[in-house]
Write a protein that holds these residues in place. Sequence first.
Motif, PDB file in Angstrom:
ATOM      1  N   THR A 222       0.831  -1.212   0.000  1.00 41.82           N
ATOM      2  CA  THR A 222       0.000   0.000   0.000  1.00 41.82           C
ATOM      3  C   THR A 222       0.862   1.256   0.000  1.00 41.82           C
ATOM      4  O   THR A 222       0.638   2.202  -0.771  1.00 41.82           O
ATOM      5  N   ILE A 223       1.879   1.264   0.870  1.00 38.88           N
ATOM      6  CA  ILE A 223       2.744   2.448   0.980  1.00 38.88           C
ATOM      7  C   ILE A 223       3.599   2.611  -0.279  1.00 38.88           C
ATOM      8  O   ILE A 223       3.842   3.736  -0.739  1.00 38.88           O
ATOM      9  N   LEU A 226       1.472   4.201  -2.795  1.00 43.77           N
ATOM     10  CA  LEU A 226       1.191   5.584  -2.414  1.00 43.77           C
ATOM     11  C   LEU A 226       2.377   6.500  -2.723  1.00 43.77           C
ATOM     12  O   LEU A 226       2.227   7.557  -3.360  1.00 43.77           O
ATOM     13  N   LEU A 227       3.568   6.092  -2.272  1.00 39.85           N
ATOM     14  CA  LEU A 227       4.739   6.970  -2.382  1.00 39.85           C
ATOM     15  C   LEU A 227       5.402   6.916  -3.756  1.00 39.85           C
ATOM     16  O   LEU A 227       6.106   7.855  -4.141  1.00 39.85           O
ATOM     17  N   ILE A 230       1.348   7.411  -6.563  1.00 34.78           N
ATOM     18  CA  ILE A 230       0.236   8.353  -6.355  1.00 34.78           C
ATOM     19  C   ILE A 230       0.749   9.721  -5.941  1.00 34.78           C
ATOM     20  O   ILE A 230       0.528  10.724  -6.633  1.00 34.78           O
ATOM     21  N   TYR A 256       5.741   5.591   7.096  1.00 30.60           N
ATOM     22  CA  TYR A 256       4.358   5.546   6.610  1.00 30.60           C
ATOM     23  C   TYR A 256       3.701   4.186   6.917  1.00 30.60           C
ATOM     24  O   TYR A 256       2.503   4.121   7.194  1.00 30.60           O
ATOM     25  N   CYS A 260       0.303   3.606   8.926  1.00 31.81           N
ATOM     26  CA  CYS A 260      -0.787   2.860   8.294  1.00 31.81           C
ATOM     27  C   CYS A 260      -1.215   1.687   9.161  1.00 31.81           C
ATOM     28  O   CYS A 260      -2.417   1.402   9.302  1.00 31.81           O
ATOM     29  N   TRP A 507      -4.441   4.900 -14.152  1.00 33.43           N
ATOM     30  CA  TRP A 507      -4.951   5.175 -12.805  1.00 33.43           C
ATOM     31  C   TRP A 507      -5.966   4.129 -12.347  1.00 33.43           C
ATOM     32  O   TRP A 507      -6.194   3.961 -11.143  1.00 33.43           O
ATOM     33  N   ILE A 511      -5.256   2.952  -8.583  1.00 36.65           N
ATOM     34  CA  ILE A 511      -6.265   3.109  -7.531  1.00 36.65           C
ATOM     35  C   ILE A 511      -6.805   1.735  -7.104  1.00 36.65           C
ATOM     36  O   ILE A 511      -6.974   1.459  -5.907  1.00 36.65           O
ATOM     37  N   PHE A 514      -4.241  -0.066  -5.023  1.00 38.48           N
ATOM     38  CA  PHE A 514      -4.111   0.591  -3.713  1.00 38.48           C
ATOM     39  C   PHE A 514      -5.210   0.113  -2.765  1.00 38.48           C
ATOM     40  O   PHE A 514      -4.949  -0.298  -1.635  1.00 38.48           O
ATOM     41  N   CYS A 518      -5.025  -2.273   0.624  1.00 36.21           N
ATOM     42  CA  CYS A 518      -5.629  -1.808   1.887  1.00 36.21           C
ATOM     43  C   CYS A 518      -6.592  -2.854   2.436  1.00 36.21           C
ATOM     44  O   CYS A 518      -6.549  -3.208   3.631  1.00 36.21           O
TER      45      CYS A 518
END
Length: 1121
Positions: A222-223, A226-227, A230, A256, A260, A507, A511, A514, A518
């Motif tokens: 997930t991280i 994100l990093l 995204i 992070y 999380c 995307w 998304i 991601f 999660c």
Amino acid sequence: MPTNFTVVPVEDGKSSSQDRDESVLKEEDEDGTESPDPFSGDGNPKESSPFINNTDNDKGTLYDGKNMALFEEEMDSNPMVSSLLNKLANYTNLTQGVIEHEEADDEEGAKKKAVKSPQMGTFIGVYLPCLQNILGVILFLRLTWIVGTAGIMESFAIVFMCCACTMLTAISMSAIATNGVVPAGGSYYMISRSLGPEFGGAVGLCFYLGTTFAGSMYILGTIEILLTYIVPSAAIFKAEDKEQEPEALLNNMRVYGTCCLILMAIVVFVGVKYVNKLALVFLACVVLSILAIYAGVIKTTFDPPDFPICLLGNRTLQNHNFDKCLKTEEIDNVTVTTKLWRLFCDGPELNATCNEYFVHNNVTEIQGIPGVMSGVISDNMWSDYGPIGMLVEKKRQPSVPVADNSNDIYMPYVVNDIATYFTLLVGIYFPSVTGIMAGSNRSGDLRDAQKSIPIGTILAIATTSFIYISCVVLFGACIEGVVLRDKFGDSVKGNLVIGTLSWPSPWVIVIGSFFSCCGAGLQSLTGAPRLLQAIARDGIVPFLQPFGHGKANGEPTWALLLTAGICEIGILIASLDAVAPILSMFFLMCYLFVNLACALQTLLRTPNWRPRFKYYHWALSFLGMSLCLSLMFISSWYYALVAMLIAGCIYKYIEYRGAEKEWGDGIRGLSLNAARYALIRLEEAPPHTKNWRPQLLVLLKLDSELGVKHPRLLSFTTQLKAGKGLTIVGSVLEGTYMTKESEAKKAEQNVKAAMTAEKTKGFCHVVVSSNLRDGSSHLIQSAGLGGMKHNSVLMAWPCSWKQSDDSLTWRNFIETVRETTAAHQALLVAKNIDSFPTNQERLKEGTIDVWWIVHDGGMLMLLPFLLRQHKVWRKCKMRIFTVAQMDDNSIQMKKDLQMFLYHLRLDAEVEVVEMHDSDISAFTYEKTLLMEQRSQMLKQMQLSRTEREREIQSITDESRSSIRRKNQPGANAAGNSQQGGPLDDGKLDEPQLIHDRNTASHAALNDKGDAAPDRVHMTWTKEKLFTERNRNREVNVGVRDLFNMKPNQSNVRRMHTAVKLNEVVVNKSQEAHMVLLNMPGPPKNRGGDENYMEFLEVLMEGLNRVLLVRGGGREVITIYS
């Protein structure tokens, strides 16, 4: 001596057994006197009318409950099937046989609320959760890199091995999961209940650690999304130069990731219901992402996306800090340098000093996604492994090598961040196929778990395997090799590589992946604490006891804290590629033991091993186990050893709790010690219902030559046991051991020879005893050693009990029945044993019919299943009949019985036979009357003969002593002068007083033994004369009353049961290969023993092979796994 009767009305089917017993007792001894007739047991009742067809009033009182009167004395311990079936069919409401599950439920029974019956089907309950757990972070973040590094061929091998491993494990798991009801607990419950608490605890903790580290992996994924893809600008730690980028990324992941983890733990703590509600949303993200990938592949065939890659020579460049893949460009007829020039040179000037490789090689722009039709698949077919820092190069691109490459690490090239090799990729990829237990973990929520778990799990694995294999081929066919090997998408401007292929936009994948990561992280943090709580509540690992407690609603608070702590360890490692092999080890160990459990259960053929899922084999389980072990050492041999060491330490801790084991010297000492240890362990507690199998004591009769009288009894034993469990073959010789020692050894040799001939594996035990009754009793009490004792007795029906002059035959049989009941042992009685099949016969298609009248532990269900494991009975089908009374709903009974058999995993036809309260027939009445007359006559003949023999013996002894005292010559003359006529039964009214001192006649009398002489000389007193006269008058009256007596009502009802049951059994099962019947218990009043034999004889009349079965007072079959 007549007896007064008080008839107590009893409502059939509704009265308690205690009422029935009281009514019988009141019938027997209402006037407080003993019955004069120990054989009939109940005296001769006075009836106002001996009519068979009573009025409705009489029917409601005198003969009420007659249909099952034969079983009424034991109704309190062995209830009627019809009254118990509804509870048996609904396993959540079982009353017997699952005590170990009930105890746990009873402790929290007050807290539990009534819940709705589970309604989840295969698709929602198993298939979709498995899809969600299997498809995840590795597919989106690492599969393209694995394909690029290993090539299509080796990637296919990796995917195939891992998917084959999980498919074989799913087959084994399906067998275990359908072998009974699997409560919540999933794989831990299955393994611990199949392999015992030691293996269960060790593997359960391994599975817990694997699930926890999976949470770490999902959070790191997930991280990373994100990093990296995204919001790259959100990074806290910034790298000043390229060398520090990996370290900065790891530190960002740690910070992070910890945040999380804390956030997810709070969400799980606050409400799991929200996590479960969001599960479908997360699953939708996964499905949409995969559909976007396939849509993108289709689009590349006619319109490939525009993702240009910039190459310097054959080296791939990171496309972050420049916008044009050019060294220089013309602007207003002026040549100017580009941003790319400034990355390799010390200034923007055309005469600036530049990197040597940059000077000698040109830049080239190629398409990163050339499409399916481009032929790029041939370039991606083979592997391209390398060390850390190796440049990602396009093999067929022209390049001018240079001597000095020392400064390459500072240049914006795409490089390997870790050393790559085949085994590493196996360890990184394997977590992407885990998650197959998701369906079994939800077994408590499924409408039909035994059907849904195999179908849903195997379909999910087949679907995901297809997705993975197709993705391997499609990624290799659509994407340029240098892009595939670019793990973080640096060459495509920081886009997710798999996103560049998707349609309509990258995307969608970013998304989707991601939210998928999660959701998977939340699911791991939800499932792992519950697994730990289940292990802690089992109490097998003492130091985990505190983690069994939680909030008032049962949420595992302390287990969640421990899970978050262990999860933090994985996050501090910070590298997805380093965490993945760790959890691969723990999952592989779990899957290994699932396969081992299935293989052992199949090879051991335990009676409880009856999976509804039939498409398994021990060879497949062993193959799966071997594959799991191989993958463990392929992935990382040192991680594998550590995981095995952890599991071994937990196993030993659970097994010994710190106790030291005492070893003997040498192999034999080790074997003896192991045997002693095993026997002591067996004796600690009775066997679990799942492990119960008939451990037989076979009571054999020997003929006059000390040979086995019924060898087919041994054949039947072999067919029933199939070499498994304990078999003790016992026989009794009459006499003393000192005189019969040689005969006992010869008999033992004969029995062993017969056992060898009939392939009966077991032990032989010949006992010498003063009489057969005591010898059989000694065998029943003392055969076996420690925990290796028999729990069932097998014997042949005494067919000649009616013809035998000696009543010991049937008396011994009934006493054996009583002793096995007192010892809580099951009893199997085979009628017409000599007509049973030999081991060489193969019965053609036919039936084994079970008549389940009363529930006494379920042994009637287990025996046909065991028989059908043997090749003699393999083609026979099982039919189960049960009896419905007037008040029973036979249609509902049939449904309940079918449901019960479904939960037991037994395939059988079901039929409910209705027995209405019909009037007692004249045939039954007359048969009872003849039985009682015969009993009365035999009793009187026996008493008369016994009394005379006793009197003769006493007079003989007295005369001998008199001769010794008065050994004078004149005595004989005096005796002879007073000799009279013989004592005759017909002249008892005119007895003679006689003095006999003839020594010769007494010697002759002694030689004749038990035979009564024609002429007996007695010396009687006057009192003795009157006593004998009165006794004989009573006997004569009894003989005359034989033809005027009326049958006892209790016996009439019992005979009615035997006749009616026999009618329906013969009607339905006369052609069956074998009929199994509940054996009624002997009467509590021993006076009716011979009548009991008659009842059994009537019950079995007209049937060829019959096995009477009497349970041992405990459950022997269970619906649980």
